[in-house]
Scaffold this motif. Structure first.
Motif, PDB file in Angstrom:
ATOM      1  N   TYR A   1       0.835  -1.192   0.000  1.00  0.00           N
ATOM      2  CA  TYR A   1       0.000   0.000   0.000  1.00  0.00           C
ATOM      3  C   TYR A   1       0.878   1.254   0.000  1.00  0.00           C
ATOM      4  N   ASP A   2       1.050   1.872  -1.145  1.00  0.00           N
ATOM      5  CA  ASP A   2       1.717   3.177  -1.278  1.00  0.00           C
ATOM      6  C   ASP A   2       3.096   3.228  -0.632  1.00  0.00           C
ATOM      7  N   HIS A   3       3.926   2.221  -0.868  1.00  0.00           N
ATOM      8  CA  HIS A   3       5.257   2.218  -0.256  1.00  0.00           C
ATOM      9  C   HIS A   3       6.148   3.325  -0.807  1.00  0.00           C
ATOM     10  N   GLY A   4       6.022   3.626  -2.072  1.00  0.00           N
ATOM     11  CA  GLY A   4       6.833   4.700  -2.645  1.00  0.00           C
ATOM     12  C   GLY A   4       6.495   6.051  -2.041  1.00  0.00           C
ATOM     13  N   ARG A   5       5.230   6.355  -1.913  1.00  0.00           N
ATOM     14  CA  ARG A   5       4.810   7.614  -1.298  1.00  0.00           C
ATOM     15  C   ARG A   5       5.237   7.671   0.165  1.00  0.00           C
ATOM     16  N   ALA A   6       5.151   6.550   0.847  1.00  0.00           N
ATOM     17  CA  ALA A   6       5.530   6.519   2.259  1.00  0.00           C
ATOM     18  C   ALA A   6       6.985   6.931   2.432  1.00  0.00           C
ATOM     19  N   TRP A   7       7.858   6.480   1.536  1.00  0.00           N
ATOM     20  CA  TRP A   7       9.279   6.817   1.631  1.00  0.00           C
ATOM     21  C   TRP A   7       9.529   8.294   1.319  1.00  0.00           C
ATOM     22  N   SER A   8       9.069   8.744   0.182  1.00  0.00           N
ATOM     23  CA  SER A   8       9.441  10.088  -0.277  1.00  0.00           C
ATOM     24  C   SER A   8       8.690  11.198   0.443  1.00  0.00           C
ATOM     25  N   ASP A   9       7.425  10.955   0.795  1.00  0.00           N
ATOM     26  CA  ASP A   9       6.610  12.027   1.379  1.00  0.00           C
ATOM     27  C   ASP A   9       6.632  12.037   2.904  1.00  0.00           C
TER      28      ASP A   9
END
Length: 554
Positions: free
Chosen positions: A358-366
């Motif tokens: 679930y939205d791992h990329g957003r979790a890292w960058s944001d």
């Protein structure tokens, strides 16, 4: 700047004197060290006695039982591990502090106590335990990978986690290398140099508990104390083919360590073990819990639960399989091993269902990366400037990320809200798996890769997401050895990277480079379900590695 750097270099060359503390009888031949193979794991047994090989091949739990039964003395065990640790250090540069003489004296004292009273001091009586450098040990220096910290002198008190291990009868004998800045997945510093991977010295041993990982891989320690805020226990455990465990926050003491980001609470750092068996990981947490550390540090008063207190069916686990995080595809040997593990678990009667991240990329960058460095890394830079030492490439890769910038107080609050909202959303996502399981209940645990790669060439920054994701969520998770990379492991012929990060990992792959490296899996559970995760690891380990549950009898 050049003059201050040269001065700092002279300073740390004087400080890092640990090699002189290795007894001459334990030093390896110069001609051997001048022409080492890339895989050095076969070297130590050549220089050990048969008895030393036997003892250093045992787990911490096995050693504790044998010492308590007087089948072996604490002194004999300690000398064996001191000898093997000395050899390991000469091969891969894994130690920062060496105190063999005091360790042997302590072991002799423990032998006298057992002989006189007939009782062990505690569950770890006579068992050698290695300690990551940034944990304080009374009477020793703690540099934490920084030249400027070496000017602080010997510390006056053990870290609480160290004190608990000592009180349980553990014999402390070495501290192990960690990297400059700590926040990197390779272990290298100006003061103590680079720790190499014993199975392939062209690769890193992982970070930040890389000294622990390399030492245990060479059997120079049966059990080690590490720390983790983004993968620092799990990545070294994975890269070195070990077991490791990152607990939920505030279950294990973290007071009494030295690092530049102390006080940072946006993402909670934790202490935990690296070892050679699930039993040893369990032993560590049972010893820590029995000491009631919440009476001495503001921790959660959550005693370690026994198997009987767990509320789930261990005979039929419901497991979520996450083959990738939809940001970076793991190298082919990792996806192959994960599929093989899933098949073995299904054959053993457990249910395995695909788990969609679930939205791992957003979790890292944001959310995650901004919260790691809320000051924009200024404190790290000031700590380096205090001695004039240069920032190494492994740290610079991260610190130069444009996402890393100082946050105003209101920006920080917004990121905390985003973190907490994301944690809530992830719980909802986890609960939604009940719609896909035959039991109608959510999955018990997730199995996934511990990293997108099983070791990196030096100074390469890999994708952190497979470990750091669970730090953001404060989920407990552990590492289990599960196989070996093979030369014929390949990406599909038509594979096309989905983004720049994935392309970097794709280009990093070389089947010949990774062939023969250990491959591990990661087991993940929800916050404060540490014991459930550990039990699931034990069950999975028994299935994939055909290990029987150890007997509690001596």
């Amino acid at each position: 700047m050049a003059n201050s750097t040269a001065s700092a270099a002279a300073s740390w060359q004087t400080i890092a004197h640990r090699d002189s503390l290795i007894p001459s009888r334990w030093r390896l031949p110069a001609e051997l060290l001048a022409s080492l193979p890339t895989n050095v794991t076969g070297i130590p047994p050549q220089f050990l006695t048969a008895r030393e090989v036997e003892l250093t091949g045992l787990t911490a739990s096995e050693l504790a039982r044998k010492i308590a039964a007087r089948q072996v003395t604490a002194r004999e065990v300690t000398v064996a591990f001191c000898h093997r640790a000395a050899i390991a250090h000469q091969l891969v540069n894994c130690l920062t502090e060496i105190f063999f003489d005091s360790a042997i004296a302590r072991a002799e004292e423990l032998d006298r106590i057992l002989a006189k009273t007939g009782k062990v001091l505690g569950p770890l009586h006579g068992v050698p335990i290695s300690i990551k450098d940034h944990f304080n040990i009374e009477g020793l220096e703690t540099t934490g990978g920084y030249v400027s910290y070496a000017n602080h002198g010997p510390v006056k008190k053990d870290a609480l986690a160290v004190e608990i291990l000592r009180n349980a009868g553990a014999v402390l004998y070495v501290k192990t290398n960690n990297p400059q800045c700590m926040m990197v997945l390779e272990t290298v510093s100006n003061i103590y140099g680079r720790t190499l991977n014993p199975r392939n010295t062209t690769l890193g041993a992982g970070g930040s508990s890389g000294g622990e990982g390399a030492l245990l891989a060479l059997r120079g320690s049966p059990l080690g104390l590490g720390s983790d805020v983004g993968g620092s226990i799990r990545v070294p455990a994975a890269f070195n083919g070990l077991y490791g465990f990152k607990p939920s926050g505030r279950r294990v003491p973290t007071s009494g360590w030295e690092c530049e980001n102390m006080g940072q609470e946006s993402i909670i750092a934790v202490s935990g073990p690296l070892g050679r068996s699930i039993e040893d990981l369990n032993l560590f947490f049972q010893v820590t819990s029995d000491a009631k550390p919440w009476l001495y540090e503001p921790l959660l008063e959550v005693p370690w639960k026994t198997d009987e207190q767990l509320n789930f069916n261990p005979r039929r686990l419901t497991i979520g399989l996450m083959l990738w995080d939809e940001v970076v595809m793991p190298h082919p040997y990792l996806t192959r091993i994960l599929k093989a593990v899933a098949a073995k678990l299904q054959a053993a009667g457990h249910e395995v269902a695909n788990f969609k991240p679930y939205d791992h990329g957003r979790a890292w960058s944001d959310i995650l990366l901004p919260l790691y460095f809320t000051d924009g890394g200024e404190n790290i830079r000031k700590t380096l400037q205090a001695s004039g030492e240069p920032m190494l490439p492994s740290a610079k890769h991260l610190m130069d990320d444009p996402i890393v910038k100082p946050l105003e107080i209101h920006e920080l609050w917004k990121h905390h809200v985003a973190r907490d909202n994301y944690r809530t959303e992830y719980l909802e996502h986890w609960n939604s798996t009940a719609r896909t399981t035959t039991s109608g209940k959510p999955i018990d645990v997730i199995i996934c890769a511990p990293s997108c790669v099983q070791g990196t060439p030096h100074d390469v920054r890999p994708w952190w997401g497979y470990c750091s994701q669970w730090n953001l969520l404060d989920y407990p998770c552990g590492i289990i050895p599960a196989g070996t990379a093979e030369a014929d492991d390949q990406y599909p012929d038509n594979y096309k990277p989905v983004n720049a990060l994935d392309e970097g990992n794709f280009r990093l792959y070389d089947s010949n480079l990774y062939a023969g490296m250990p491959v591990t899996i990661q087991v993940v559970g929800r916050t404060l379900q540490d014991e459930k995760v550990m039990k699931a690891m034990e069950i999975i380990d028994q299935v994939i590695n055909r290990k029987e549950k150890p007997s509690s009898r001596l």
